[in-house]
Design an enzyme around this catalytic site. Structure first.
Site, PDB file in Angstrom:
ATOM      1  N   ASP A 116      -5.295   4.610   0.514  1.00 25.02           N
ATOM      2  CA  ASP A 116      -4.139   3.723   0.450  1.00 25.02           C
ATOM      3  C   ASP A 116      -4.395   2.746  -0.693  1.00 25.02           C
ATOM      4  O   ASP A 116      -5.171   1.791  -0.553  1.00 25.02           O
ATOM      5  CB  ASP A 116      -3.966   2.979   1.773  1.00 25.02           C
ATOM      6  CG  ASP A 116      -2.754   2.062   1.771  1.00 25.02           C
ATOM      7  OD1 ASP A 116      -2.128   1.881   0.700  1.00 25.02           O
ATOM      8  OD2 ASP A 116      -2.427   1.503   2.841  1.00 25.02           O
ATOM      9  N   ALA A 145       2.907   6.374  -6.788  1.00 21.68           N
ATOM     10  CA  ALA A 145       4.061   5.545  -7.154  1.00 21.68           C
ATOM     11  C   ALA A 145       5.115   5.581  -6.062  1.00 21.68           C
ATOM     12  O   ALA A 145       5.215   6.548  -5.299  1.00 21.68           O
ATOM     13  CB  ALA A 145       4.673   6.018  -8.471  1.00 21.68           C
ATOM     14  N   TYR A 147      13.479  -0.685  -9.071  1.00 20.88           N
ATOM     15  CA  TYR A 147      12.417   0.267  -9.383  1.00 20.88           C
ATOM     16  C   TYR A 147      11.859   0.003 -10.780  1.00 20.88           C
ATOM     17  O   TYR A 147      10.637  -0.065 -10.973  1.00 20.88           O
ATOM     18  CB  TYR A 147      12.963   1.685  -9.282  1.00 20.88           C
ATOM     19  CG  TYR A 147      12.069   2.741  -9.876  1.00 20.88           C
ATOM     20  CD1 TYR A 147      10.900   3.130  -9.235  1.00 20.88           C
ATOM     21  CD2 TYR A 147      12.398   3.363 -11.084  1.00 20.88           C
ATOM     22  CE1 TYR A 147      10.072   4.102  -9.788  1.00 20.88           C
ATOM     23  CE2 TYR A 147      11.582   4.336 -11.634  1.00 20.88           C
ATOM     24  CZ  TYR A 147      10.422   4.703 -10.987  1.00 20.88           C
ATOM     25  OH  TYR A 147       9.615   5.664 -11.537  1.00 20.88           O
TER      26      TYR A 147
END
EC number: 1.1.1.-
Length: 295
Positions: A36, A60, A126
């Site tokens: 993670d 991503a 984003y």
């Protein structure tokens, strides 16, 4: 040299790991189940355990529309995680970092290809998080390399190319956006360029890693139909306004490749050539052969 790949279970990560393995490289392939990248302790532990010579960050948050309502989640993976990786590598000066970014850092209103040093001005959540990730990486580790790419497709995973293959099989006509222009990019070519960059420790800063040339989604769909020996006339042009989405899409996100000249490495080839080479593998993954005797 050991390579550590984050996001190794994704479309690009899988292709990169496969090609590194073919080259008999030492690879630590870590998907989210194994690392993670948003947890500082996990990042430190992974770097200490694997002691990579180079890290390639393919992890991503790519749900462009979802980021509009959950920018914090996108920022955690797209900005905070790259910062953690860069800071973790900073004490080890011989260790490199290649970070993947996107065309969405630009506003998408240009008429000529964006240069690597063109000011960023993202118009989506984003894009903002990816811009922040670039800045975080290069601030924490100035020797890092940021590769901006776009319109990815590969042998595995969801992509526009795979969607067009599926739509062609259904028959009939299909409406495809013809007023958004970018650069279809094959993960195979991108993976090869990542490997080349990783082997050239003097390549730093921002580079644009997209296949050369440009196309609209309509152009790309027609090319897919041609490769399927289908009638490209079944693809009908429409506008982006016909497909309303929460996040704005760039009308023009063609990236320039001038900085490659100073690296000793060549930019990626024309997108049509890449698609033609990639297509048999994409089809094979779409319709894998049935094993003899299998039910």
């Amino acid at each position: 040299m050991r390579w550590l790949i984050t996001g190794a279970a994704g479309m690009l990560g899988r292709e990169l790991v496969r090609r590194l393995a073919e080259n008999e490289e030492d690879v630590a392939a870590l998907g989210h189940d194994h690392l993670d990248v948003t947890r500082p302790s996990a990042v430190r532990a992974a770097l200490a355990e694997h002691r990579p010579g180079i890290v390639v960050n393919c992890a991503a948050y790519t749900a462009v529309d979802d980021a509009e309502t959950d920018e914090a989640a996108a920022a955690l993976l797209n900005a905070e995680a790259p910062r953690l990786l860069a800071e973790g590598l900073r004490p080890h000066r011989r260790h490199g970092l290649v970070h993947l970014s996107t065309d969405y850092v630009f506003p998408g209103d240009a008429r000529t290809p964006y240069a690597e040093d063109h000011p960023t001005a993202p118009r989506s959540a984003y894009g903002r998080t990816k811009r922040d990730g670039e800045q975080a990486v290069l601030t924490a580790l100035p020797t890092a390399t940021v590769l901006r790419t776009a319109w990815l497709y590969g042998r595995t995973g969801r992509s526009f190319v795979r969607t067009m293959i599926e739509r062609e099989a259904r028959g009939g006509a299909i409406d495809v956006v013809a007023d958004q222009r970018g650069q279809p990019t094959w993960t195979g070519d991108l993976a090869d360029r990542i490997i080349a960059v990783g082997r050239h420790p003097g390549v730093h800063g921002i580079l644009h890693a997209t296949n050369a040339g440009s196309a609209t989604w309509y152009d790309l769909a027609q090319e897919v139909f041609r490769l399927l020996d289908a009638d490209p006339g079944r693809v009908r042009p429409t506008t982006g306004a016909a497909f309303r989405r929460p996040a704005p899409r760039p009308a023009y996100s063609v990236l320039g490749h001038d900085r490659w000249r100073g690296t000793g490495l060549a930019p990626l080839r024309d997108w049509r050539s890449a698609l033609r080479e990639a297509f048999p593998d994409i089809l094979a993954a779409e319709h894998p052969p049935t094993r003899r005797g299998a039910a």
